[in-house]
Design a protein around this motif. Structure first.
Motif, PDB file in Angstrom:
ATOM      1  N   ILE A  11       0.793  -1.126  -0.115  1.00 57.32           N
ATOM      2  CA  ILE A  11       0.036   0.103  -0.097  1.00 57.32           C
ATOM      3  C   ILE A  11       0.787   1.233  -0.171  1.00 57.32           C
ATOM      4  O   ILE A  11       0.623   2.299  -0.817  1.00 57.32           O
ATOM      5  CB  ILE A  11      -1.025   0.010   1.273  1.00 57.32           C
ATOM      6  N   LYS A  12       1.958   1.218   0.807  1.00 53.15           N
ATOM      7  CA  LYS A  12       2.822   2.415   0.747  1.00 53.15           C
ATOM      8  C   LYS A  12       3.575   2.556  -0.445  1.00 53.15           C
ATOM      9  O   LYS A  12       3.529   3.936  -0.811  1.00 53.15           O
ATOM     10  CB  LYS A  12       3.782   2.193   2.127  1.00 53.15           C
ATOM     11  N   GLU A  13       3.770   1.676  -1.035  1.00 57.22           N
ATOM     12  CA  GLU A  13       4.339   1.741  -2.433  1.00 57.22           C
ATOM     13  C   GLU A  13       3.523   2.400  -3.335  1.00 57.22           C
ATOM     14  O   GLU A  13       3.950   3.158  -4.406  1.00 57.22           O
ATOM     15  CB  GLU A  13       4.928   0.461  -2.699  1.00 57.22           C
ATOM     16  N   ARG A  14       2.240   2.022  -3.480  1.00 58.18           N
ATOM     17  CA  ARG A  14       1.108   2.102  -4.469  1.00 58.18           C
ATOM     18  C   ARG A  14       0.259   3.311  -4.218  1.00 58.18           C
ATOM     19  O   ARG A  14      -0.473   3.499  -5.117  1.00 58.18           O
ATOM     20  CB  ARG A  14       0.403   0.801  -4.862  1.00 58.18           C
ATOM     21  N   VAL A  15       0.137   3.796  -3.079  1.00 57.88           N
ATOM     22  CA  VAL A  15      -1.133   4.793  -2.594  1.00 57.88           C
ATOM     23  C   VAL A  15      -0.630   5.867  -3.745  1.00 57.88           C
ATOM     24  O   VAL A  15       0.240   6.458  -3.963  1.00 57.88           O
ATOM     25  CB  VAL A  15      -0.713   5.354  -1.185  1.00 57.88           C
TER      26      VAL A  15
END
Length: 86
Positions: A11-15
């Motif tokens: 999620i952190k990478e793609r938010v």
């Protein structure tokens, strides 16, 4: 199936963000942060080892007790929907 820490990292990478969400976050958290400051806050919450992750319906709810904040993120496109004080 990913465990919570792997899912938080994904999620952190793609938010991602919409123009409207910056205004919504400032309104809901009662702050006046710049876009960069909001993105930094979101990344810090997603990187928090103590953050709790729940999936309900189509959304992920990431709660940071240290920051008294819960993020709502769409589970299909990883778009930040809102942030709430807890």
């Amino acid at each position: 199936m990913l465990d919570n820490s792997e899912l938080l990292a994904l999620i952190k990478e793609r938010v991602c963000y919409t123009d409207l969400v910056y205004q919504r976050v400032n309104t809901k958290l009662k702050v006046d942060l710049s876009r960069a400051e909001i993105e930094t806050l979101v990344q810090a919450i997603l990187g928090d080892q103590q953050a709790m992750l729940k999936k309900r319906g189509k959304n992920y709810y990431v709660t940071s007790l240290a920051r008294h904040t819960r993020l709502t993120i769409n589970s299909f496109n990883f778009r930040l929907i809102t942030a709430d004080r807890i």
